[in-house]
Write a protein that holds these residues in place. Structure first.
Motif, PDB file in Angstrom:
ATOM      1  N   ALA A   1     -11.341  -2.001   1.695  1.00  0.00           N
ATOM      2  CA  ALA A   1     -11.442  -0.952   0.671  1.00  0.00           C
ATOM      3  C   ALA A   1     -10.039  -0.595   0.225  1.00  0.00           C
ATOM      4  CB  ALA A   1     -12.151   0.275   1.218  1.00  0.00           C
ATOM      5  N   SER A   2      -9.926  -0.159  -1.026  1.00  0.00           N
ATOM      6  CA  SER A   2      -8.609   0.245  -1.528  1.00  0.00           C
ATOM      7  C   SER A   2      -8.723   1.580  -2.244  1.00  0.00           C
ATOM      8  CB  SER A   2      -8.052  -0.817  -2.475  1.00  0.00           C
ATOM      9  OG  SER A   2      -8.787  -0.820  -3.682  1.00  0.00           O
ATOM     10  N   ALA A   3      -7.607   2.319  -2.277  1.00  0.00           N
ATOM     11  CA  ALA A   3      -7.562   3.613  -2.971  1.00  0.00           C
ATOM     12  C   ALA A   3      -6.202   3.740  -3.653  1.00  0.00           C
ATOM     13  CB  ALA A   3      -7.779   4.752  -1.980  1.00  0.00           C
ATOM     14  N   PRO A   4      -6.183   4.368  -4.856  1.00  0.00           N
ATOM     15  CA  PRO A   4      -4.936   4.401  -5.636  1.00  0.00           C
ATOM     16  C   PRO A   4      -4.009   5.565  -5.294  1.00  0.00           C
ATOM     17  CG  PRO A   4      -6.731   5.359  -6.915  1.00  0.00           C
ATOM     18  CD  PRO A   4      -7.321   4.943  -5.597  1.00  0.00           C
TER      19      PRO A   4
ATOM     20  N   ARG B   1      -2.010   0.558  -4.981  1.00  0.00           N
ATOM     21  CA  ARG B   1      -3.169   0.820  -4.128  1.00  0.00           C
ATOM     22  C   ARG B   1      -2.847   0.614  -2.653  1.00  0.00           C
ATOM     23  NH1 ARG B   1      -7.526   1.340  -7.722  1.00  0.00           N
ATOM     24  NH2 ARG B   1      -9.067   1.436  -6.071  1.00  0.00           N
ATOM     25  N   PHE B   2      -3.530   1.417  -1.823  1.00  0.00           N
ATOM     26  CA  PHE B   2      -3.467   1.234  -0.376  1.00  0.00           C
ATOM     27  C   PHE B   2      -4.740   0.525   0.044  1.00  0.00           C
ATOM     28  CE2 PHE B   2       0.083   3.276   1.732  1.00  0.00           C
ATOM     29  CZ  PHE B   2      -0.018   2.704   2.995  1.00  0.00           C
ATOM     30  N   TYR B   3      -4.614  -0.422   0.957  1.00  0.00           N
ATOM     31  CA  TYR B   3      -5.769  -1.209   1.422  1.00  0.00           C
ATOM     32  C   TYR B   3      -6.019  -0.952   2.896  1.00  0.00           C
ATOM     33  CZ  TYR B   3      -5.026  -3.732  -2.921  1.00  0.00           C
ATOM     34  OH  TYR B   3      -4.871  -4.041  -4.248  1.00  0.00           O
TER      35      TYR B   3
ATOM     36  N   PRO C   1      -7.213   4.134 -14.244  1.00  0.00           N
ATOM     37  CA  PRO C   1      -8.081   5.301 -14.020  1.00  0.00           C
ATOM     38  C   PRO C   1      -9.126   5.148 -12.920  1.00  0.00           C
ATOM     39  CG  PRO C   1      -8.637   4.210 -16.092  1.00  0.00           C
ATOM     40  CD  PRO C   1      -7.435   3.509 -15.549  1.00  0.00           C
ATOM     41  N   HIS C   2      -9.177   3.990 -12.250  1.00  0.00           N
ATOM     42  CA  HIS C   2     -10.230   3.762 -11.247  1.00  0.00           C
ATOM     43  C   HIS C   2      -9.841   4.308  -9.873  1.00  0.00           C
ATOM     44  CE1 HIS C   2     -10.751   0.587 -14.359  1.00  0.00           C
ATOM     45  NE2 HIS C   2     -11.971   1.085 -14.297  1.00  0.00           N
ATOM     46  N   GLY C   3     -10.827   4.843  -9.181  1.00  0.00           N
ATOM     47  CA  GLY C   3     -10.599   5.412  -7.855  1.00  0.00           C
ATOM     48  C   GLY C   3     -10.825   4.394  -6.748  1.00  0.00           C
ATOM     49  N   VAL C   4     -11.402   4.888  -5.658  1.00  0.00           N
ATOM     50  CA  VAL C   4     -11.619   4.048  -4.472  1.00  0.00           C
ATOM     51  C   VAL C   4     -12.515   2.855  -4.816  1.00  0.00           C
ATOM     52  CG1 VAL C   4     -13.695   5.205  -3.549  1.00  0.00           C
ATOM     53  CG2 VAL C   4     -12.018   4.243  -1.981  1.00  0.00           C
ATOM     54  N   SER C   5     -12.243   1.733  -4.161  1.00  0.00           N
ATOM     55  CA  SER C   5     -12.944   0.514  -4.554  1.00  0.00           C
ATOM     56  C   SER C   5     -13.146  -0.391  -3.346  1.00  0.00           C
ATOM     57  CB  SER C   5     -12.085  -0.175  -5.616  1.00  0.00           C
ATOM     58  OG  SER C   5     -12.561  -1.461  -5.884  1.00  0.00           O
ATOM     59  N   LEU C   6     -14.275  -1.086  -3.362  1.00  0.00           N
ATOM     60  CA  LEU C   6     -14.536  -2.096  -2.337  1.00  0.00           C
ATOM     61  C   LEU C   6     -14.021  -3.423  -2.883  1.00  0.00           C
ATOM     62  CD1 LEU C   6     -16.052  -2.182   0.424  1.00  0.00           C
ATOM     63  CD2 LEU C   6     -18.007  -3.067  -0.835  1.00  0.00           C
TER      64      LEU C   6
END
Length: 504
Positions: free
Chosen positions: A5-8, A34-36, A479-484
């Motif tokens: 998962a990643s988050a900006p 992003r942090f993974y 503009p995207h948040g947390v992501s798989l």
């Protein structure tokens, strides 16, 4: 079995200081930095005697810091105990792990709890990686004799190892500290770890099919990430950095701090599962409104290299000023709030104009991107173009007002919110061709500057910054948040980077 998962990271464009108190709003932009977090079982299968275990193993690896920590996790009270060198501890991950597992216990029925227990008996193997943009590589670039340009940054391999600032200016050794760029690495890291764990444990489903902006699963990630982040920090902040790490760019109004009052109970011995159940049921009253930069506008971030500022001490000074001169403080905050609203309104008008008449909007931005702002007014040959120019100039003047008020507040509180060196740099930046506005992000200080540029003008601004000894970062708004991350090239890049780095 591995979940990535990643988050900006974030840039707080407006709302510095004000955002600490409801109902003041702030505009926060999420970025492509992003942090993974990679979560997988530590053991491929359960060991035969594991059914009798009261503890399971957790390994945390941070390849960029060449660190590996081992923990024992109590399956009864979810206490995490470090069993390796205490130097390498990470308080944010140490809170994220038990709180995410406590949430699973709070939300699962008995059957699911049984499956959860079996999964945990295989141990947890967690790897964390942050994009280079979170860290300052300015010293390495200068040491190699390379120019201070984005190209020099781009030449670094992904997830480059991080050096520590182990020396004070007077040559005294101090506790090693990682040089950062102020993008909210702890919030992005906490959110990525919480999201990866919750998806891995089956608490949420973050796959693109089930994830949407109003998703209840994202709200669970948000609540647990906010809780873990606040406990790790030892204080309840505004939470805008975690909110943007989960949801992406938006306009944010903070939650009431008392929603986390039950987190104190955990320190007094209340089982973590009960604490988490109460927090999940609490009245989370934060407000989130959709916002991102209008089309053909770009965020540019610069690192002046004048040394960082301590946000907590600056916030403390502003709070003391508020108490000592409440009338003046209230008046300044009211004006700031109005100026922030003006800027938001102009951005919303520009987004609407781009939607209604793209050709006129694009035409104006293309021309203005090659000119200084005083020439913009000459570009409007028809009403639809005139409206675009008017909104651009309106946004500009709102930012000038915000900067003046932030400077006044800093002078009154005795802290460098927009220090003189930054003022000179920002004034020079706002005079450049194609620059809509420039400012200091968040709490201000010496850390960073940002600009919003039109069209392709960003590369010229980056060159001009380089001549002023400012390193333009590779950060842009995303503009995207947390992501798989599934089957994404970046996942392969991470895996390759992890296997290429030897952990001592």
């Amino acid at each position: 079995m591995a979940v990535v998962a990643s988050a900006p990271g974030k840039v707080l464009m407006t709302g510095g200081y004000l955002i600490l108190e409801r109902p003041n709003a702030g505009v926060v932009l999420s970025t492509n930095a992003r942090f993974y977090a990679i979560v997988k079982p530590l053991y491929e299968e359960m060991k035969p005697d594991s059914w009798a275990w009261a503890w399971t193993d957790v390994r945390l690896t941070s390849p960029q810091l060449s660190r590996e920590s081992m923990y024992k996790l109590s399956l009864k009270n979810l206490m995490l105990q470090c069993v390796s060198s205490s130097e390498s501890r990470n308080p944010f991950v140490e809170q994220a792990v038990p709180y995410a597992i406590a949430a699973a216990h709070a939300l699962f029925d008995e059957d699911k709890k049984d499956a959860l227990h079996k999964l945990l008996l295989q141990g947890l193997d967690i790897t964390i990686l942050g994009c280079n943009d979170f860290y300052s590589y300015r010293n390495q670039i200068e040491a190699r004799g390379l120019p201070l340009t984005p190209e020099s940054l781009a030449a670094l391999p992904p997830f480059t190892s991080i050096t520590f600032n182990a020396e004070e200016e007077n040559g005294q050794n101090c506790k090693p500290e990682v040089a950062k760029t102020g993008l909210g690495s702890s919030a992005a890291m906490t959110t990525a770890v919480v999201a990866a764990l919750l998806h891995y444990l089956g608490v949420v489903d973050l796959s693109p099919v089930s994830k949407n902006e109003g998703s209840a699963d994202l709200d669970v990630v948000h609540i647990i990430a906010q809780t873990a982040h606040c406990i790790a920090q030892g204080k309840i902040g505004s939470g805008f950095d975690v909110s943007s790490a989960v949801y992406g760019s938006h306009r944010y109004v903070r939650f009431s701090p008392d929603v986390l009052s039950s987190a104190q109970d955990a320190l007094n011995g209340t089982p973590l599962q009960e604490v988490m159940a109460a927090i999940l049921k609490g009245k989370w009253d934060h407000e989130r409104t959709k916002f991102s930069l209008p089309p053909s506008m770009n965020l540019l971030l610069g690192e002046p290299g004048t040394g960082g500022s301590s946000t907590p001490s600056m916030v403390g000074a502003v709070k003391r000023w508020q108490k000592s001169d409440p009338a003046k403080a209230q008046e300044t905050w009211r004006k700031l709030s109005e100026a922030n609203s003006k800027l938001e309104i102009q951005f919303n008008i520009l987004s609407k104009l781009a939607e209604e008449n793209w050709n006129a909007y694009k035409c104006v931005l293309d021309i203005c991107s090659k000119q200084r702002s005083e020439k913009w007014i000459e570009q409007s040959t028809e009403p639809s173009q005139e409206a675009v120019v008017k909104a651009l100039l309106g946004a500009r003047s709102a930012m000038v007002e915000i900067r003046n008020l932030m400077r006044q507040m800093g002078e009154a509180a005795g802290v460098p919110i927009e220090p003189e060196s930054q003022t000179r740099l920002l004034d020079a930046t706002m005079d450049m061709e194609g620059v809509l506005l420039a400012g200091v992000p968040g709490a201000g200080g010496f850390d960073a500057v940002f600009a919003v540029t039109l069209g392709d003008s960003g590369s010229n601004v980056a060159k001009a910054w380089s001549s002023l000894n400012v390193l333009a970062l590779l950060v842009r708004e995303d503009p995207h948040g947390v992501s798989l991350e599934t089957g994404d090239p970046i996942t392969k890049e991470i895996t390759a980077a992890v296997s290429a780095v030897h952990i001592e």
